[in-house]
Design a protein around this motif. Sequence first.
Motif, PDB file in Angstrom:
ATOM      1  N   GLY A 140      41.428  43.325  50.116  1.00  0.00           N
ATOM      2  CA  GLY A 140      39.971  43.319  49.927  1.00  0.00           C
ATOM      3  C   GLY A 140      39.520  42.660  48.645  1.00  0.00           C
ATOM      4  N   ILE A 141      40.359  41.805  48.062  1.00  0.00           N
ATOM      5  CA  ILE A 141      39.980  41.083  46.850  1.00  0.00           C
ATOM      6  C   ILE A 141      39.004  39.969  47.231  1.00  0.00           C
ATOM      7  CG2 ILE A 141      40.827  39.745  44.882  1.00  0.00           C
ATOM      8  CD1 ILE A 141      43.563  41.015  45.320  1.00  0.00           C
ATOM      9  N   PRO A 142      37.876  39.836  46.566  1.00  0.00           N
ATOM     10  CA  PRO A 142      36.952  38.732  46.865  1.00  0.00           C
ATOM     11  C   PRO A 142      37.661  37.378  46.753  1.00  0.00           C
ATOM     12  CG  PRO A 142      35.904  40.317  45.407  1.00  0.00           C
ATOM     13  CD  PRO A 142      37.344  40.721  45.503  1.00  0.00           C
ATOM     14  N   SER A 143      37.293  36.455  47.632  1.00  0.00           N
ATOM     15  CA  SER A 143      37.991  35.164  47.679  1.00  0.00           C
ATOM     16  C   SER A 143      37.901  34.418  46.354  1.00  0.00           C
ATOM     17  CB  SER A 143      37.424  34.295  48.803  1.00  0.00           C
ATOM     18  OG  SER A 143      36.036  34.071  48.627  1.00  0.00           O
ATOM     19  N   PHE A 144      36.773  34.570  45.653  1.00  0.00           N
ATOM     20  CA  PHE A 144      36.622  33.898  44.361  1.00  0.00           C
ATOM     21  C   PHE A 144      37.713  34.345  43.393  1.00  0.00           C
ATOM     22  CE2 PHE A 144      35.030  33.590  40.047  1.00  0.00           C
ATOM     23  CZ  PHE A 144      34.473  32.328  39.997  1.00  0.00           C
ATOM     24  N   ILE A 145      37.946  35.665  43.312  1.00  0.00           N
ATOM     25  CA  ILE A 145      38.936  36.204  42.378  1.00  0.00           C
ATOM     26  C   ILE A 145      40.348  35.937  42.871  1.00  0.00           C
ATOM     27  CG2 ILE A 145      39.749  38.287  41.206  1.00  0.00           C
ATOM     28  CD1 ILE A 145      36.986  37.322  40.337  1.00  0.00           C
ATOM     29  N   MET A 146      40.570  36.131  44.182  1.00  0.00           N
ATOM     30  CA  MET A 146      41.908  35.946  44.739  1.00  0.00           C
ATOM     31  C   MET A 146      42.391  34.511  44.557  1.00  0.00           C
ATOM     32  SD  MET A 146      44.435  37.379  46.236  1.00  0.00           S
ATOM     33  CE  MET A 146      45.861  36.317  45.975  1.00  0.00           C
ATOM     34  N   THR A 147      41.541  33.558  44.876  1.00  0.00           N
ATOM     35  CA  THR A 147      41.964  32.157  44.764  1.00  0.00           C
ATOM     36  C   THR A 147      41.998  31.691  43.313  1.00  0.00           C
ATOM     37  OG1 THR A 147      39.680  31.397  45.156  1.00  0.00           O
ATOM     38  CG2 THR A 147      41.132  31.596  47.068  1.00  0.00           C
ATOM     39  N   LEU A 148      41.228  32.360  42.452  1.00  0.00           N
ATOM     40  CA  LEU A 148      41.329  32.063  41.021  1.00  0.00           C
ATOM     41  C   LEU A 148      42.704  32.467  40.508  1.00  0.00           C
ATOM     42  CD1 LEU A 148      39.731  31.059  38.519  1.00  0.00           C
ATOM     43  CD2 LEU A 148      39.086  33.447  38.106  1.00  0.00           C
ATOM     44  N   ALA A 149      43.188  33.646  40.950  1.00  0.00           N
ATOM     45  CA  ALA A 149      44.538  34.073  40.581  1.00  0.00           C
ATOM     46  C   ALA A 149      45.581  33.127  41.171  1.00  0.00           C
ATOM     47  CB  ALA A 149      44.774  35.499  41.064  1.00  0.00           C
ATOM     48  N   MET A 150      45.382  32.724  42.429  1.00  0.00           N
ATOM     49  CA  MET A 150      46.333  31.805  43.058  1.00  0.00           C
ATOM     50  C   MET A 150      46.353  30.454  42.356  1.00  0.00           C
ATOM     51  SD  MET A 150      48.640  31.096  45.160  1.00  0.00           S
ATOM     52  CE  MET A 150      48.666  32.639  46.082  1.00  0.00           C
ATOM     53  N   MET A 151      45.230  30.039  41.818  1.00  0.00           N
ATOM     54  CA  MET A 151      45.184  28.793  41.064  1.00  0.00           C
ATOM     55  C   MET A 151      46.170  28.847  39.896  1.00  0.00           C
ATOM     56  SD  MET A 151      41.874  26.871  39.386  1.00  0.00           S
ATOM     57  CE  MET A 151      41.365  28.290  38.413  1.00  0.00           C
ATOM     58  N   GLN A 152      46.225  29.987  39.214  1.00  0.00           N
ATOM     59  CA  GLN A 152      47.145  30.146  38.096  1.00  0.00           C
ATOM     60  C   GLN A 152      48.586  30.279  38.581  1.00  0.00           C
ATOM     61  OE1 GLN A 152      46.289  29.988  34.771  1.00  0.00           O
ATOM     62  NE2 GLN A 152      44.347  29.313  35.655  1.00  0.00           N
ATOM     63  N   ILE A 153      48.779  30.994  39.688  1.00  0.00           N
ATOM     64  CA  ILE A 153      50.130  31.155  40.236  1.00  0.00           C
ATOM     65  C   ILE A 153      50.716  29.806  40.642  1.00  0.00           C
ATOM     66  CG2 ILE A 153      51.448  32.106  42.170  1.00  0.00           C
ATOM     67  CD1 ILE A 153      49.471  34.480  42.126  1.00  0.00           C
ATOM     68  N   ALA A 154      49.929  29.016  41.373  1.00  0.00           N
ATOM     69  CA  ALA A 154      50.403  27.701  41.816  1.00  0.00           C
ATOM     70  C   ALA A 154      50.660  26.784  40.628  1.00  0.00           C
ATOM     71  CB  ALA A 154      49.387  27.065  42.761  1.00  0.00           C
TER      72      ALA A 154
END
Length: 342
Positions: A140-154
């Motif tokens: 249930g993480i908002p897409s803005f926050i989830m993909t922001l985290a994924m941006m750093q992971i990638a």
Amino acid sequence: MASSETALAAGQRARGLAPFLRSQMRNIAPFLTLIFLSGFFALASPSFATLDNLGNILTQVSVTGIIAVGLTFVILCAEIDLSIASIANVTGIAVAYFTLQDSYVNIANIPLPGVVAILLSILLCALLGLVNALGLTVIGIPSFIMTLAMMQIAAGVSALLVRGQIAYKVPSLITTLGSGSIGGVPWLVIVAALMLLGGHLVLTYTRFGRYVYMVGGNREAAEYSGLNVKLILGAVMVISAVCSGIGGMLGVAHFGSAQQNEFDTYLLDSIAAVVVGGTSLFGGRGGIGNTIVGLFVLGVLNNGLDHVNIDSFLKILIRGLILLLALVINVYAQRLREKAVE
């Protein structure tokens, strides 16, 4: 009597035309912007309005177009994916990394390692998209926050793979599609056109495409109708990641090397292409046709500014103002739509 009836009919047509123009403002404004920019740069620079330069524009927007296909699905669902550029970067680096790692393997002179490298890279970007999907739909993480985290992971995975170096070797198929041509037409442009066409066909003529519009248009109504909204949201996040990965692999071949932070500018460009083209940030309105118009607006703007004598720093400001104008139109069009419903 006849003249008064004619005037009344004309007034009714005018009143009918105004609501139509307001409802279609999101589609009309980008097209008028494209015409204006094309005309302006054609008058400002004789070298702009040529077939060769049209080819340059198509090539310049191709990687952005490939990435923007998946992003269009996401935005139509009223979500956002900020990890597209980082996923493109890590996939481009991964295909070079896997090619180097397995380059010594060869069976019967068949370049299997190249195919394996491509498949592993696509699997990697799909996996990253799946993580985005699970974070959005299960946790249930908002897409803005989830993909922001994924941006750093990638970005972190990219750094681990490349370790500050530059890789040049990629599979021959990727090299051909990214930097080769057929009959004078770059393969990169052909791939982008096919992916845009495929995205349009899926959104327009398939059940999944209708579901995407339903989820973006009214999520609660989609849930009440029995639609598996979480599955659709998860699917579009994976589609976005895979499109980004394909764009990343072909972009590496087009640029001639794979290195860290190579695709950073593609985040803004891809979002701008979708939004400037008229796809609603609130979901349910727009599509690949709008994205194509947005791509041409950005392509003409960026290419045209290179043909006129203008401060390079001013170019960034102009692009930002164009994007701001598109956002204003987007929000205003949504308000008009809400008033019409009321």
